[in-house]
Write a protein that holds these residues in place. Structure first.
Motif, PDB file in Angstrom:
ATOM      1  N   ILE A 280       0.861  -1.192   0.000  1.00  0.00           N
ATOM      2  CA  ILE A 280       0.000   0.000   0.000  1.00  0.00           C
ATOM      3  C   ILE A 280       0.894   1.238   0.000  1.00  0.00           C
ATOM      4  N   PRO A 281       1.062   1.893  -1.156  1.00  0.00           N
ATOM      5  CA  PRO A 281       1.879   3.111  -1.174  1.00  0.00           C
ATOM      6  C   PRO A 281       1.109   4.242  -0.503  1.00  0.00           C
ATOM      7  N   ALA A 282       1.718   4.849   0.493  1.00  0.00           N
ATOM      8  CA  ALA A 282       1.055   5.929   1.236  1.00  0.00           C
ATOM      9  C   ALA A 282       2.068   7.020   1.575  1.00  0.00           C
ATOM     10  N   ALA A 283       2.988   7.263   0.656  1.00  0.00           N
ATOM     11  CA  ALA A 283       4.063   8.220   0.949  1.00  0.00           C
ATOM     12  C   ALA A 283       3.969   9.495   0.114  1.00  0.00           C
ATOM     13  N   GLY A 284       2.814   9.699  -0.522  1.00  0.00           N
ATOM     14  CA  GLY A 284       2.655  10.911  -1.341  1.00  0.00           C
ATOM     15  C   GLY A 284       2.501  12.144  -0.458  1.00  0.00           C
ATOM     16  N   LEU A 285       2.578  13.312  -1.091  1.00  0.00           N
ATOM     17  CA  LEU A 285       2.504  14.559  -0.326  1.00  0.00           C
ATOM     18  C   LEU A 285       1.072  15.032  -0.116  1.00  0.00           C
ATOM     19  N   GLY A 286       0.150  14.515  -0.918  1.00  0.00           N
ATOM     20  CA  GLY A 286      -1.258  14.876  -0.728  1.00  0.00           C
ATOM     21  C   GLY A 286      -1.533  16.352  -0.945  1.00  0.00           C
ATOM     22  N   THR A 287      -0.890  16.953  -1.935  1.00  0.00           N
ATOM     23  CA  THR A 287      -1.031  18.413  -2.107  1.00  0.00           C
ATOM     24  C   THR A 287      -2.460  18.818  -2.477  1.00  0.00           C
ATOM     25  N   ARG A 288      -3.224  17.882  -3.054  1.00  0.00           N
ATOM     26  CA  ARG A 288      -4.587  18.261  -3.464  1.00  0.00           C
ATOM     27  C   ARG A 288      -5.540  18.399  -2.276  1.00  0.00           C
ATOM     28  N   VAL A 289      -5.140  17.895  -1.117  1.00  0.00           N
ATOM     29  CA  VAL A 289      -6.028  18.047   0.041  1.00  0.00           C
ATOM     30  C   VAL A 289      -5.377  18.855   1.170  1.00  0.00           C
TER      31      VAL A 289
ATOM     32  N   PRO B   8      -1.666  12.413   7.529  1.00  0.00           N
ATOM     33  CA  PRO B   8      -1.575  11.832   6.188  1.00  0.00           C
ATOM     34  C   PRO B   8      -2.954  11.708   5.558  1.00  0.00           C
ATOM     35  N   LYS B   9      -3.060  11.963   4.242  1.00  0.00           N
ATOM     36  CA  LYS B   9      -4.396  11.896   3.619  1.00  0.00           C
ATOM     37  C   LYS B   9      -4.985  10.501   3.754  1.00  0.00           C
ATOM     38  N   GLU B  10      -4.118   9.483   3.858  1.00  0.00           N
ATOM     39  CA  GLU B  10      -4.604   8.106   4.021  1.00  0.00           C
ATOM     40  C   GLU B  10      -5.296   7.918   5.368  1.00  0.00           C
ATOM     41  N   MET B  11      -5.095   8.869   6.298  1.00  0.00           N
ATOM     42  CA  MET B  11      -5.729   8.781   7.622  1.00  0.00           C
ATOM     43  C   MET B  11      -6.986   9.655   7.707  1.00  0.00           C
TER      44      MET B  11
ATOM     45  N   ARG C 137      10.110   3.099   4.588  1.00  0.00           N
ATOM     46  CA  ARG C 137      10.032   4.506   4.209  1.00  0.00           C
ATOM     47  C   ARG C 137      10.527   4.737   2.794  1.00  0.00           C
ATOM     48  N   GLN C 138       9.769   5.518   2.045  1.00  0.00           N
ATOM     49  CA  GLN C 138      10.264   6.039   0.771  1.00  0.00           C
ATOM     50  C   GLN C 138      10.955   7.352   1.133  1.00  0.00           C
ATOM     51  N   LYS C 139      12.260   7.393   0.982  1.00  0.00           N
ATOM     52  CA  LYS C 139      12.994   8.525   1.570  1.00  0.00           C
ATOM     53  C   LYS C 139      12.827   9.826   0.790  1.00  0.00           C
ATOM     54  N   GLU C 140      12.494   9.703  -0.500  1.00  0.00           N
ATOM     55  CA  GLU C 140      12.182  10.906  -1.277  1.00  0.00           C
ATOM     56  C   GLU C 140      10.899  10.626  -2.039  1.00  0.00           C
ATOM     57  N   THR C 141      10.077  11.665  -2.212  1.00  0.00           N
ATOM     58  CA  THR C 141       8.804  11.485  -2.919  1.00  0.00           C
ATOM     59  C   THR C 141       9.087  11.482  -4.423  1.00  0.00           C
ATOM     60  N   ARG C 142       9.401  10.305  -4.945  1.00  0.00           N
ATOM     61  CA  ARG C 142       9.816  10.235  -6.358  1.00  0.00           C
ATOM     62  C   ARG C 142       8.804   9.518  -7.231  1.00  0.00           C
ATOM     63  N   GLY C 143       7.563   9.463  -6.757  1.00  0.00           N
ATOM     64  CA  GLY C 143       6.504   8.922  -7.600  1.00  0.00           C
ATOM     65  C   GLY C 143       6.041   7.537  -7.180  1.00  0.00           C
ATOM     66  N   LEU C 144       4.851   7.165  -7.695  1.00  0.00           N
ATOM     67  CA  LEU C 144       4.236   5.889  -7.331  1.00  0.00           C
ATOM     68  C   LEU C 144       5.090   4.694  -7.765  1.00  0.00           C
ATOM     69  N   GLY C 145       5.708   4.807  -8.957  1.00  0.00           N
ATOM     70  CA  GLY C 145       6.564   3.706  -9.432  1.00  0.00           C
ATOM     71  C   GLY C 145       7.730   3.495  -8.485  1.00  0.00           C
TER      72      GLY C 145
ATOM     73  N   TYR D 291      -3.603   1.420  -3.930  1.00  0.00           N
ATOM     74  CA  TYR D 291      -3.162   2.798  -3.735  1.00  0.00           C
ATOM     75  C   TYR D 291      -3.789   3.332  -2.439  1.00  0.00           C
ATOM     76  N   GLY D 292      -2.944   3.969  -1.624  1.00  0.00           N
ATOM     77  CA  GLY D 292      -3.368   4.341  -0.269  1.00  0.00           C
ATOM     78  C   GLY D 292      -4.465   5.389  -0.197  1.00  0.00           C
ATOM     79  N   ASP D 293      -4.733   6.074  -1.308  1.00  0.00           N
ATOM     80  CA  ASP D 293      -5.787   7.095  -1.252  1.00  0.00           C
ATOM     81  C   ASP D 293      -6.998   6.717  -2.092  1.00  0.00           C
ATOM     82  N   ASP D 294      -7.063   5.473  -2.550  1.00  0.00           N
ATOM     83  CA  ASP D 294      -8.224   5.020  -3.329  1.00  0.00           C
ATOM     84  C   ASP D 294      -8.997   3.994  -2.521  1.00  0.00           C
TER      85      ASP D 294
HETATM   86  P1  UTP Z   1      -0.914  10.445  -5.884  1.00  0.00           P
HETATM   87  O1  UTP Z   1      -0.301  10.891  -7.132  1.00  0.00           O
HETATM   88  O2  UTP Z   1      -2.379  10.638  -5.700  1.00  0.00           O
HETATM   89  O3  UTP Z   1      -0.233  11.055  -4.558  1.00  0.00           O
HETATM   90  O4  UTP Z   1      -0.445   8.938  -5.631  1.00  0.00           O
HETATM   91  P2  UTP Z   1       0.222  12.457  -4.122  1.00  0.00           P
HETATM   92  O5  UTP Z   1       1.550  12.794  -4.704  1.00  0.00           O
HETATM   93  O6  UTP Z   1       0.137  12.389  -2.648  1.00  0.00           O
HETATM   94  O7  UTP Z   1      -0.935  13.419  -4.666  1.00  0.00           O
HETATM   95  P3  UTP Z   1      -0.975  14.993  -4.866  1.00  0.00           P
HETATM   96  O8  UTP Z   1      -1.023  15.144  -6.349  1.00  0.00           O
HETATM   97  O9  UTP Z   1       0.233  15.611  -4.190  1.00  0.00           O
HETATM   98  O10 UTP Z   1      -2.261  15.441  -4.206  1.00  0.00           O
HETATM   99  C1  UTP Z   1      -1.274   7.798  -5.423  1.00  0.00           C
HETATM  100  C2  UTP Z   1      -0.787   7.001  -4.227  1.00  0.00           C
HETATM  101  O11 UTP Z   1       0.617   6.782  -4.289  1.00  0.00           O
HETATM  102  C3  UTP Z   1       1.259   7.261  -3.122  1.00  0.00           C
HETATM  103  C4  UTP Z   1       0.302   8.271  -2.509  1.00  0.00           C
HETATM  104  O12 UTP Z   1       0.455   8.326  -1.089  1.00  0.00           O
HETATM  105  C5  UTP Z   1      -1.062   7.741  -2.919  1.00  0.00           C
HETATM  106  O13 UTP Z   1      -1.564   6.833  -1.975  1.00  0.00           O
HETATM  107  N1  UTP Z   1       2.586   7.836  -3.486  1.00  0.00           N
HETATM  108  C6  UTP Z   1       2.675   8.795  -4.446  1.00  0.00           C
HETATM  109  C7  UTP Z   1       3.713   7.391  -2.836  1.00  0.00           C
HETATM  110  O14 UTP Z   1       3.644   6.499  -1.952  1.00  0.00           O
HETATM  111  N2  UTP Z   1       4.923   7.935  -3.161  1.00  0.00           N
HETATM  112  C8  UTP Z   1       5.048   8.905  -4.105  1.00  0.00           C
HETATM  113  O15 UTP Z   1       6.198   9.353  -4.356  1.00  0.00           O
HETATM  114  C9  UTP Z   1       3.892   9.341  -4.766  1.00  0.00           C
END
Ligand code: UTP
Length: 291
Positions: free
Chosen positions: A8-17, A25-28, A102-110, A129-132
């Protein structure tokens, strides 16, 4: 091959919320009385998953706390006779075997999925996906439907739905051929397509089952849109070589990374909630008449 592990990837920044997701965390973020990630873990467990890896980052320790014991709270609930709440709180620590990396840098879902390599080893695994959040009939948890397709065809599988034109550019577009019922062969995919790149209105929504060869593909995938390593770019190679299936899963998916998605989930789940459903329905009827 049986799918036992989920990531379950949950390391995004969640900028949209933001600002809600600045410290929480948006997942919470909750849907009525459970955080989004609890629905996702419960879906995995209902689908036969035994081990879960949650990809976190700095500031996401609340997720670990949620799936752990809370001794003071448990003592208080027990001593005050709130058995039902006590059972609910304690059960969270035993839902599944959950690990964290931990994903040490936010470098994308891949890149986030790539962090699961040593946890997964050489077997097929699920990605949720942690926010779906997907709300499904109890007998059809979404990732379970993908796992069934994987067990039949032995290929990677993505959870797909048709989405309106204006949403495609935030998701991806898929080239698909129908196989049977809701099952498709997926022969191409493009992340966040430009209008001229759209192949169909089918997009991947929040769920995949992947064969372990995905890790090598992720390692060889350069960053693309938003300078992030996109999971779709790595999965595209599987699609192009005929190793990717899709299923239009039964449940309804809510985007918890989006303000409107959070409200939709809250209202729809609230309407079916045994404690507040009736009150919420009456309230919605009352305010709807004033809109
Ligand atoms: P999103 O693209 O919706 O995450 O990724 P985000 O970057 O948090 O969104 P915004 O655009 O800033 O609002 C889908 C899932 O992948 C995780 C997110 O936590 C989310 O559950 N993710 C995304 C990671 O784990 N690492 C990343 O580097 C990016």
């Amino acid at each position: 091959m049986k799918v036992r592990k989920a990531v379950i990837p949950a390391a995004g920044l969640g900028t949209r919320v933001l600002p809600a997701s600045k410290a929480v965390p948006k997942e919470m973020l909750p849907i009525v009385d459970k955080p989004a990630i609890q629905y996702i873990v419960e879906e995995a467990v209902a689908s036969g998953i035994e081990d879960i890896l949650i990809i976190t980052n700095r500031g996401k320790s609340l997720i670990e706390d949620h799936f752990d014991h809370a001794p003071e709270l448990e003592d208080k609930l027990r001593s005050s006779g709130k058995q039902d709440l006590f059972d609910q709180v304690v059960s969270l620590a035993h839902l599944c075997n959950i690990q964290y990396v931990r994903q040490k840098e936010t470098r994308g879902l891949g890149h986030a999925v790539g962090c699961a390599k040593s946890f997964v080893g050489n077997e097929s695994f699920a990605v949720l996906y942690g926010d779906d959040v997907v709300i499904s009939p109890p007998e059809k948890p979404a990732i379970g439907e993908l796992i069934a397709v994987h067990e039949t065809y032995g290929k990677s599988v993505v959870g797909i739905k048709e989405v309106p034109d204006d949403l495609l550019r935030s998701y991806c577009t898929l080239g698909v051929k129908p196989v049977q019922n809701a099952v498709y062969e997926v022969f191409d995919m493009i992340e966040k397509p430009l209008p001229e790149e759209v192949i169909s209105n089918f997009a991947i929504l929040g769920r995949c089952v992947l064969t372990p060869d995905i890790f090598e593909l992720i390692e060889n995938t350069p960053p693309s849109r938003n300078n992030e390593v996109q999971l779709t770019d790595a999965m595209r190679t599987l699609a192009k070589r005929g190793d990717m299936m899709g299923i239009a899963y039964t449940g309804k998916r809510y985007d918890m990374g989006n303000k409107l998605g959070i409200l939709q989930a809250t209202i729809e789940v609230g309407l079916t909630h045994p404690e507040i459903g009736t009150g919420l329905r009456a309230y919605l009827k009352e305010i709807a008449s004033t809109l």
